[in-house]
Design an enzyme around this catalytic site. Structure first.
Site, PDB file in Angstrom:
ATOM      1  N   LYS A  14      -2.904   7.961  -7.388  1.00  0.00           N
ATOM      2  CA  LYS A  14      -2.305   9.164  -6.780  1.00  0.00           C
ATOM      3  C   LYS A  14      -0.807   9.217  -7.062  1.00  0.00           C
ATOM      4  O   LYS A  14      -0.278  10.253  -7.424  1.00  0.00           O
ATOM      5  CB  LYS A  14      -2.503   9.181  -5.251  1.00  0.00           C
ATOM      6  CG  LYS A  14      -3.930   9.293  -4.801  1.00  0.00           C
ATOM      7  CD  LYS A  14      -4.019   9.583  -3.294  1.00  0.00           C
ATOM      8  CE  LYS A  14      -3.483   8.465  -2.414  1.00  0.00           C
ATOM      9  NZ  LYS A  14      -4.239   7.197  -2.489  1.00  0.00           N
ATOM     10  N   ARG A  89      -5.561  11.933   6.043  1.00  0.00           N
ATOM     11  CA  ARG A  89      -6.346  10.725   5.828  1.00  0.00           C
ATOM     12  C   ARG A  89      -7.452  10.584   6.861  1.00  0.00           C
ATOM     13  O   ARG A  89      -8.234   9.626   6.783  1.00  0.00           O
ATOM     14  CB  ARG A  89      -5.430   9.509   5.948  1.00  0.00           C
ATOM     15  CG  ARG A  89      -5.038   8.861   4.631  1.00  0.00           C
ATOM     16  CD  ARG A  89      -4.160   7.688   4.979  1.00  0.00           C
ATOM     17  NE  ARG A  89      -3.974   6.719   3.963  1.00  0.00           N
ATOM     18  CZ  ARG A  89      -2.936   6.692   3.121  1.00  0.00           C
ATOM     19  NH1 ARG A  89      -2.063   7.654   3.121  1.00  0.00           N
ATOM     20  NH2 ARG A  89      -2.800   5.698   2.278  1.00  0.00           N
ATOM     21  N   ARG A 128       0.162  -3.586  -9.159  1.00  0.00           N
ATOM     22  CA  ARG A 128       0.957  -2.398  -8.865  1.00  0.00           C
ATOM     23  C   ARG A 128       2.417  -2.730  -8.571  1.00  0.00           C
ATOM     24  O   ARG A 128       2.712  -3.670  -7.851  1.00  0.00           O
ATOM     25  CB  ARG A 128       0.362  -1.653  -7.669  1.00  0.00           C
ATOM     26  CG  ARG A 128       1.292  -0.530  -7.205  1.00  0.00           C
ATOM     27  CD  ARG A 128       0.588   0.613  -6.648  1.00  0.00           C
ATOM     28  NE  ARG A 128       0.122   0.343  -5.298  1.00  0.00           N
ATOM     29  CZ  ARG A 128      -0.497   1.265  -4.567  1.00  0.00           C
ATOM     30  NH1 ARG A 128      -0.728   2.451  -5.068  1.00  0.00           N
ATOM     31  NH2 ARG A 128      -0.898   0.969  -3.357  1.00  0.00           N
ATOM     32  N   ARG A 161       4.712  -3.687  -3.180  1.00  0.00           N
ATOM     33  CA  ARG A 161       4.629  -3.299  -1.770  1.00  0.00           C
ATOM     34  C   ARG A 161       4.099  -4.455  -0.922  1.00  0.00           C
ATOM     35  O   ARG A 161       3.221  -5.185  -1.340  1.00  0.00           O
ATOM     36  CB  ARG A 161       3.708  -2.085  -1.621  1.00  0.00           C
ATOM     37  CG  ARG A 161       4.401  -0.797  -1.947  1.00  0.00           C
ATOM     38  CD  ARG A 161       3.443   0.359  -2.046  1.00  0.00           C
ATOM     39  NE  ARG A 161       2.449   0.442  -0.970  1.00  0.00           N
ATOM     40  CZ  ARG A 161       1.684   1.509  -0.769  1.00  0.00           C
ATOM     41  NH1 ARG A 161       1.812   2.569  -1.541  1.00  0.00           N
ATOM     42  NH2 ARG A 161       0.801   1.514   0.194  1.00  0.00           N
ATOM     43  N   ARG A 172      -7.216  -1.320   4.223  1.00  0.00           N
ATOM     44  CA  ARG A 172      -6.918   0.040   3.745  1.00  0.00           C
ATOM     45  C   ARG A 172      -8.140   0.650   3.079  1.00  0.00           C
ATOM     46  O   ARG A 172      -8.443   1.832   3.254  1.00  0.00           O
ATOM     47  CB  ARG A 172      -5.736   0.003   2.773  1.00  0.00           C
ATOM     48  CG  ARG A 172      -4.408  -0.176   3.488  1.00  0.00           C
ATOM     49  CD  ARG A 172      -3.337  -0.752   2.601  1.00  0.00           C
ATOM     50  NE  ARG A 172      -2.971   0.109   1.506  1.00  0.00           N
ATOM     51  CZ  ARG A 172      -2.449  -0.319   0.354  1.00  0.00           C
ATOM     52  NH1 ARG A 172      -2.238  -1.602   0.156  1.00  0.00           N
ATOM     53  NH2 ARG A 172      -2.134   0.528  -0.571  1.00  0.00           N
TER      54      ARG A 172
END
Ligand code: AMP
Length: 217
Positions: A14, A89, A128, A161, A172
């Protein structure tokens, strides 16, 4: 009008697509995750409430998140389109947006949903890296920056992160399946849902998304 909701599980791409959409279509990129991270960095009341929840991989309560988005969407720069990334969400958030959108003259017009199988997401997440300055996302294996550790877009220093660890990620992902995935049916019912497979290259995916946005702008 491009009033877009960008949906997908954590790690679907995203952030990468949002940056490209933002650059190509000049829409304000509204990432609730970025807003919370900024609040945490600035030590605001909101940041204090959100810090532990976000780091553990939980969801910030609906009433806080809805209020934040309502205030942001009402700003002038969203009058001719917006790109919502990471909101809604949950079903109550989606219902609140359906209600507030027309109220403030900004109803969502398109849902862009990127799907990727869980096994692939788990592989992606450890690689990431993100730019805290401009919000761009990279992956050291599949979408590396031109120079290691440096953002291509703004030369910011890339970071990993805190919630991109195995434990937070599994929460998550399970929150995504339980709370967010039901929104697919919700938006199909509204006739604004468009699904994309996120396992193709970021360039191919962007071409597909761009074609949809150009046809609807
Ligand atoms: P993201 O950058 O979109 O992955 O968001 C990072 C974290 O911020 C999430 O794991 C949640 O803890 C929190 N967050 C972001 N958006 C929302 C939302 N719409 N509702 C609840 N929590 C959110």
């Amino acid at each position: 009008m491009l009033n877009i909701i960008l949906m997908g599980p954590p790690g679907a791409g995203k952030g990468t697509q949002a940056t490209r959409i933002e650059d190509e279509f000049h829409l304000p990129h509204i990432s609730t995750g970025d807003m919370f991270r900024e609040a945490i960095a600035n030590g605001t009341e909101l940041g204090k409430k959100a810090k532990a929840i976000i780091e553990s991989g939980g969801l910030v309560p609906d009433e806080i998140t809805i209020g934040l988005v309502k205030e942001r969407l009402a700003k002038e720069d969203c009058a001719s389109g917006y790109l919502l990334d990471g909101f809604p969400r949950t079903l109550p958030q989606a219902e609140a947006l359906t209600e507030m959108g027309p109220e403030i003259g900004r109803p969502a017009t398109l849902v862009v949903d990127i799907s990727v199988p869980d096994e692939e997401l788990i592989k992606r997440i450890s690689g990431r890296r993100v730019c805290p300055s401009c919000g761009a996302s990279y992956n050291i294996h599949s979408v590396p920056p031109k120079e290691e550790g440096v953002c291509d877009r703004c030369s910011g220093k890339l970071i990993q992160r805190k919630d991109d660890n195995e434990e937070s990620f599994s929460l998550r992902l399970s929150n995504y399946h339980q709370q967010t995935a039901p929104l697919i049916e919700y938006y199909k019912g509204q006739g604004i849902y468009h699904g994309f497979l996120g396992t193709v290259s970021p360039d191919s995916l962007f071409e597909e998304i761009k074609a949809l946005l150009e046809a609807n702008r």
